[in-house]
Design a protein around this motif. Structure first.
Motif, PDB file in Angstrom:
ATOM      1  N   GLU A 116       0.815  -1.209   0.000  1.00  0.00           N
ATOM      2  CA  GLU A 116       0.000   0.000   0.000  1.00  0.00           C
ATOM      3  C   GLU A 116       0.853   1.265   0.000  1.00  0.00           C
ATOM      4  N   SER A 117       1.926   1.258   0.804  1.00  0.00           N
ATOM      5  CA  SER A 117       2.695   2.478   1.027  1.00  0.00           C
ATOM      6  C   SER A 117       3.892   2.651   0.108  1.00  0.00           C
ATOM      7  N   ASP A 160       5.083   5.345   9.224  1.00  0.00           N
ATOM      8  CA  ASP A 160       4.353   5.758   8.024  1.00  0.00           C
ATOM      9  C   ASP A 160       3.834   4.542   7.252  1.00  0.00           C
ATOM     10  N   VAL A 161       4.698   3.551   7.086  1.00  0.00           N
ATOM     11  CA  VAL A 161       4.296   2.366   6.321  1.00  0.00           C
ATOM     12  C   VAL A 161       3.218   1.590   7.053  1.00  0.00           C
ATOM     13  N   ALA A 164      -0.577   2.570   7.165  1.00  0.00           N
ATOM     14  CA  ALA A 164      -1.427   2.477   5.977  1.00  0.00           C
ATOM     15  C   ALA A 164      -2.652   1.619   6.267  1.00  0.00           C
TER      16      ALA A 164
END
Length: 211
Positions: A116-117, A160-161, A164
């Protein structure tokens, strides 16, 4: 046969039998906007290797904690890439399920989050995970600290990853089992048809070429 036998989908700890329960070219890594027919999960992030216009799809359903899935990825996939993906006959993608242990769930979630990321880095990261699974010198394989270390090497931030939005791994696993009816992993499907022996490269190639 190199497979993981799953007696019940609801039992994530399987009974052990003979196994443990981006460039823009023909071999590029692409994130499809259109969900393939083989995906039963509406919000599944999809990343494919190969020509998006290829007529066939090879799908690997895998559990990172399954040593036979590791064998398939390291031994069978390179042949598929060289002879089928790079030649434009098929595209390849994978779906992570969680059958074996806690790392199965951790890495299934990690796999989906990276797709996704950071789709452009996905296949390189996946190969790293499989390679490290066989390396006794790697400590904490599969754990969050290990995931963070891998992401840092690719210039990616763990929070951040993993922030998601991705499907729940249990629901994801159940959806794939119910849709495709496999009882073992690694499971390989060519254009939605489950291969009898996922380690039989010739049968996979014949199924691709039959189209």
């Amino acid at each position: 046969m190199k497979h993981v036998l799953i007696l019940m989908v609801s039992l994530l700890l399987a009974v052990f039998v003979t196994a443990c329960g981006g460039e823009d070219n023909e071999a590029a890594d692409n994130q499809n906007e259109d969900r393939p027919a083989t995906s039963p999960v509406e919000d599944e992030p999809i990343v494919v290797k190969g020509d998006e216009e290829a007529e066939s799809e090879i799908l690997l359903v895998t559990d990172y904690s399954c040593p036979y899935c590791v064998d398939w990825y390291m031994d069978i996939l390179p042949e598929i890439e060289a002879n089928l993906v790079d030649e434009g006959a098929a595209q390849f993608r994978s779906a992570p399920v969680s059958f074996v242990d806690e790392n199965s769930e951790r890495l299934a979630a990690f796999d989906l989050a990276v797709k996704e990321s950071a789709p452009e880095d996905y296949f390189a990261i996946a190969e790293r995970l499989y390679a490290d699974a066989e390396d006794d010198a790697v400590s904490g394989w599969g754990e969050p600290s290990y995931q963070e270390e891998v992401l840092e090497e690719f210039g990616l931030d763990y929070d951040d990853v993993m922030g998601a939005p991705v499907p729940d791994t249990d629901e994801f696993t159940n959806a794939y089992v119910e849709e495709h009816g496999f009882e073992t992993v690694p499971a390989v499907l060519v254009d939605g048809e489950l291969m009898e022996d996922s380690f039989d490269y010739d049968a996979i190639a014949d199924a691709v070429n039959a189209d």
